[in-house]
Write a protein that holds these residues in place. Structure first.
Motif: not given
Lengths: 97, 328
Positions: A68-88
């Motif tokens: 495991k590697r701890v991910i720095p909070r600053a390295g977390l991704p952000v949801q692109p503007e205008g992109r809805r959450d989609r899984v299918v």
């Protein structure tokens, strides 16, 4: 599909064609129901994403097996503007929309 | 357009339908899990009613079967819960019956379900590829690290079928109780799973219970993963399995695919440049000479074969080696 070791050519009867068409139509309805159910799950999934981010920034992200590697909070991704959450995605990368 | 993304789906939520295709007779009922609209290839949960009987015969498609509940009689043999078989296209199976009824998972890989009554294999059948095994009793669980990077240690597998050309696999997998794996994964291949028992959870789709199923095209995000009480499932991939792990839940399949290509470029830059610069984009891939080269054939006599100077060859050869004994 690349399971196959062999495909033996044969012709489909009218009966088999009718069966296939019926199954295709039912599958389309099944797909639409799944797509809607997954859309309805979006608010709950947002919480799951947040919990995931909390874990990988404290306990760690599974890089390989149990490593495991701890991910720095600053390295977390952000949801692109205008992109809805989609899984299918009907046909994955070949989806039309 | 291949099979669509069916995830999640639970066969317990729908009713069985009577199988009406010719060749299967009465007493076979099914729930369609996923279907290729072009080829008719499909995966079905199948209920064989008590007394069901199917005469010897073959399918135009290769098929796979695992017994989920009950017993299936195949010729003189009894296949119990957990028994798996792979039959290549055109392979004539013996008579199949279920005196007390059985529940099976049935997968037709290259065409719609078909059964042609025959006690002879089709002339084109690659009969030597047939195999079956009691997957519950006669195989041991192995670590799930068949590829690196790997799944976490609580995910174990039993390999049931492997295509050495495409690297497609069929396998049982289980998650131990309290299993979890905190990453998001996608693959360069389609993936399929049917939960034989137990529940697992994925961050995108929620719980997949007993009877839960997915057919997932390539490059679709799935995970993180967890299973509170454990589960056992049948899994398949349609080509080489590679785990691309990351932690961005909003990446799209196209972005994931581009990342895969970027990783090929980073790992195999010469091959990547050659493929791109020479437009080697034929849909069936470049030629593999090993599959197309002219061969000598069955009648070739190796010992009597001539060498290029017209003389017969022998296996005498000279080389330097260390002696630690005397010759006669």
């Amino acid at each position: 599909m690349t399971f196959k070791n062999l495909f033996i050519e044969h012709s489909r009867s009218d009966e088999e064609e009718a069966w296939l068409q019926e199954e295709i139509e039912e599958q389309e309805a099944r797909f639409l129901a799944i797509e809607q159910a997954m859309e309805d799950l979006t608010p709950r999934r947002a919480r799951w994403y947040q919990e995931f981010f909390d874990r990988i920034t404290t306990i760690g992200f599974n890089v390989d097996g149990d490593d495991k590697r701890v991910i720095p909070r600053a390295g977390l991704p952000v949801q692109p503007e205008g992109r809805r959450d989609r899984v299918v995605w009907k046909y994955g990368a070949d989806s039309e929309d | 357009m291949a099979r669509p993304h069916i995830e999640p789906f639970c066969d317990r939520d729908v009713s069985f339908k009577n199988m009406t295709l010719p060749g299967f007779g009465r007493g076979m009922r099914y729930k369609m899990l996923s279907l290729d609209a072009d080829t008719g290839a499909c995966t079905m949960t199948v209920q064989l009613d008590g007394g069901y009987h199917q005469p010897p015969g073959f399918s135009w498609s290769e098929l796979e079967l695992i017994v989920v509940e009950g017993e299936v009689h195949l010729g003189e043999r009894v296949l119990r819960k957990g028994h798996y078989l792979y039959a290549p296209a055109g392979y004539a199976l013996p008579a199949l019956s279920a005196p007390q009824g059985a529940l099976v998972l049935l997968m037709y890989n290259t065409g719609e379900p078909s059964h042609v009554e025959s006690d002879q294999h089709h002339a084109e059948a690659q009969a030597q590829l047939y195999h079956d095994v009691d997957a519950y009793m006669d195989l041991a669980w192995a670590p799930g690290n068949v590829t690196r990077p790997s799944v976490a240690s609580g995910c174990l597998i039993k390999l049931l079928n492997y295509n050495p050309i495409s690297h497609a696999m069929t396998f049982l997998y289980c998650m131990t109780p309290a299993f979890y794996q905190d990453n998001i994964s996608y693959h360069d291949c389609a993936e399929e799973s049917y939960h034989l028992w137990g529940t697992s959870w994925m961050m995108q789709f929620g719980d997949v219970p007993t009877g839960g199923y997915f057919w997932r095209p390539a490059y679709i995000n799935h995970g993180a993963f967890a299973s509170q009480y454990g589960c056992i499932a049948l899994g398949r991939v349609d080509s080489k399995l590679f785990n691309h792990f990351h932690y961005n839940p909003w990446s799209t399949p196209v972005e994931n695919q581009q990342r895969s290509a970027a990783r090929v470029y980073q790992r195999d830059p010469l091959l990547y440049r050659w493929m791109v610069s020479h437009s080697h984009n034929h849909p069936h891939g470049p030629e593999d000479f090993e599959q197309t080269q002219a061969v000598r054939g069955e009648g070739y006599d190796h010992d009597q074969a001539s060498v290029s100077d017209g003389k017969e060859h022998s296996h005498w050869h000279r080389h330097e080696h260390v002696h630690d004994h005397e010759h006669d």
